[in-house]
Design a protein around this motif. Structure first.
Motif: not given
Lengths: 235, 369
Positions: B276, B278-280
């Protein structure tokens, strides 16, 4: 929000590492030893080298997932330093594709791909349209409602590419994206990456062991023992 | 998407989530039941004192009304004051009788309003006070003593004959024995004494004046309004504090259950949280996810606990032996308070897991293959 395309065009290299050093365990494990690398907008760069040479670490530093002990990392001309700089980077400027797809298995393909859009607060309808477009191009349109467990390895990696591209990042960082796939599927995934890079003008920096694929990039950079091979960098 | 992620995680470990919800539910049910029963008991005892009266006069600084000694002559004097409608001395005592471990005895005068206003199912008010060993039983006391009018019954170390049976909604009175004041004084060795005086004033405006007059004329006594008495009487305060403390301990255990669940939930999803990130997802968004899970678990637990608590109270109320002693009337404020406390406990239980989750470094977590 960072305007990734325009900023990169104006400010030279979109990815820049200046004398970057990185070690772990208080210096016991040195990984990067003064790395310098510049990647221009629209380039597709393959980062090759033996395991442990620092390829993944360099990608993590460019993606703001980690910070160097010394030296400077710039993305789109902006120094990446601290949470305030990292978050907009991960939300808008950079997409990540890992060797393992790193999808959430209990969610559907659509839900996984919507995560970056949700985190960035993007309009739901716009995000759905973008996902439909990406799913069409990756041949996953019929799989949107399927859970990740139901997908094949290649489909999972294509899903990871869709997710990485959801917020239209200017830069795609791929850490051995074909490493866990068979040769044929790996080649298909690589083709997809190259297609998207060409179609959307995305800069691609990819760590890979596959020299065949690496040679299809516009540039191949060799790393050895935490340093970049000067000759390869100038290639 | 938040709700989807929360629901996904809770359903991923259904048994663990259910155990956590059950922990909160039983804590809430226990707290609700204990506090309601004790508040009901306190309310019933207060009602005994405030029956057709506004003021209670008793000995200053006593920890328990059973230890209070108020001369009956003081009641007689107060009854002559112009603002007083009537002043009735009452002497409390507790005895055992046969299989009954506790029988509350009320030593009252024949003209006591609580006798006059009660519903007499046998005998009549005129028969009370004519002789010292004639007692009136509450209806439930008559049942458990298997007594009817004219019978001789053992009360503690003495025997009395029943001259009447009355019905009252108050558990203590319904399971109690009314003795002539004189008989009670002899029985409890408190000659010329009562435990308290219940006073009805002619006008509510006279409360302050009455209090001042008691303070001036009887410095060893204190006069309190019924509500004031319920708030300040130390035994009631101890009971209420105990109830909240017992309930609080229950909730604390429930909260620890939630904390344990949330810690396990975070520890088993370190990689997912890294994904999560790394997905911003920001630290705040990750924190909200953990808190959200905790709130859902606590809210479900609180709702289930309130239902179980209400059911348990009604079951207790239906038990014949407890009939009259359990006041199961639920106070909305208490239910809201217990529910809010459960939510707060759940939130508190989520603090450490939340702090742990927001500190997860994506780059390290992703190395766990």
């Amino acid at each position: 929000m960072i305007d990734t395309q325009q900023t990169s065009a104006l400010a030279g290299p979109v990815l820049l590492a200046e004398d970057v050093w990185k070690d772990y365990d208080g210096g016991a494990v040195p990984v990067l030893l003064g790395v310098n690398l510049a990647v221009s907008a629209g380039e597709t760069v393959a980062l090759c080298g033996p395991s442990g040479c620092g390829k993944s670490t360099l990608l993590h530093l460019f993606g703001g997932l980690d910070a160097p002990n010394r030296g400077i990392i710039r993305v789109n001309g902006k120094k990446i330093d601290g949470e305030d700089a990292r978050l907009p980077l991960l939300r808008h400027a950079i997409g990540f594709v890992f060797q393992l797809h790193n999808l959430i298995p209990d969610l559907t393909l659509e839900e996984n791909c919507m995560l970056p859009a949700f985190a960035a607060g993007l309009n739901k309808q716009t995000a759905r349209e973008r996902l439909r477009e990406l799913a069409e191009r990756t041949g996953l349109a019929h799989r949107l409602a399927h859970r990740i467990q139901k997908l094949s390895g290649g489909e999972r990696q294509r899903t990871a590419i869709c997710r990485a591209l959801m917020n239209r990042p200017g830069i795609l960082l791929a850490d051995e994206p074909t490493g866990s796939l068979d040769e044929k599927t790996g080649a298909q995934v690589f083709d997809l990456l190259m297609e998207f890079a060409a179609a959307e003008g995305t800069t691609l920096l990819m760590a890979t062991h596959d020299r065949g694929l690496a040679r299809r990039c516009t540039r191949l950079v060799e790393m050895h023992g935490g340093k970049i091979d000067e000759a390869s960098r100038a290639e | 998407m938040y709700m989807r992620l929360i629901a996904t995680n809770l359903s991923r470990h259904r048994v663990r989530s259910l155990i956590s919800i059950a922990g909160i539910a039983f804590s809430v049910a226990a707290m609700l039941a204990v506090i309601t029963i004790l508040q009901g008991a306190v309310g019933m005892f207060s009602n005994i004192l405030s029956n057709d009266s506004q003021m209670i006069v008793f000995e200053k600084d006593v920890s328990d009304l059973f230890f209070s000694n108020v001369p009956v002559r003081d009641a007689a004097e107060m009854a002559t004051w112009p603002q007083v409608a009537h002043a009735n001395p009452v002497l409390f005592g507790v005895v055992t009788s046969g299989a009954q471990p506790i029988i509350t005895c009320f030593g009252v005068e024949a003209d006591d309003p609580r006798l006059k206003k009660a519903t007499w199912t046998a005998g009549n008010p005129a028969s009370f006070g004519n002789d010292e060993d004639g007692i009136v039983l509450g209806q439930r006391a008559a049942v458990f003593l298997a007594a009817s009018v004219g019978d001789s019954v053992p009360v503690g170390h003495a025997r009395f004959h029943v001259v009447g049976i009355l019905k009252t909604s108050n558990g203590f009175e319904d399971g109690g024995v009314f003795m002539p004041l004189k008989a009670a004084q002899n029985y409890f060795h408190k000659e010329q004494m009562s435990s308290a005086i219940t006073v009805k004033l002619k006008s509510r405006d006279d409360v302050t004046e009455f209090k001042h007059r008691v303070a001036r004329g009887f410095p060893e006594l204190v006069a309190l309004e019924g509500e004031e008495f319920s708030r300040s009487y130390s035994q009631f305060r101890i009971l209420k504090a105990t109830a909240w403390a017992v309930g609080g301990c229950g909730l604390l255990l429930g909260g620890l259950g939630v904390a344990n669940t949330m810690i396990m939930s975070v520890f088993t999803r370190i990689r997912e949280i890294a994904i999560l990130r790394t997905n911003g997802f920001s630290r705040a968004q990750i924190g909200r996810l953990v808190l959200g899970e905790s709130v859902i678990v606590s809210a479900l637990g609180a709702a289930a606990g309130l239902l179980i608590g209400i059911l348990a109270l009604n079951l207790l109320k239906a038990i014949p032996a407890l009939n009259g002693y359990v006041d199961a009337s639920l106070r909305p404020g208490l239910m809201a308070g217990v529910g809010a406390l459960a939510l707060l406990t759940g939130l508190a239980g989520a603090i450490y897991p939340m702090v742990y989750a927001v500190r997860i470094r994506a780059v390290e977590a992703l190395r766990f293959e």
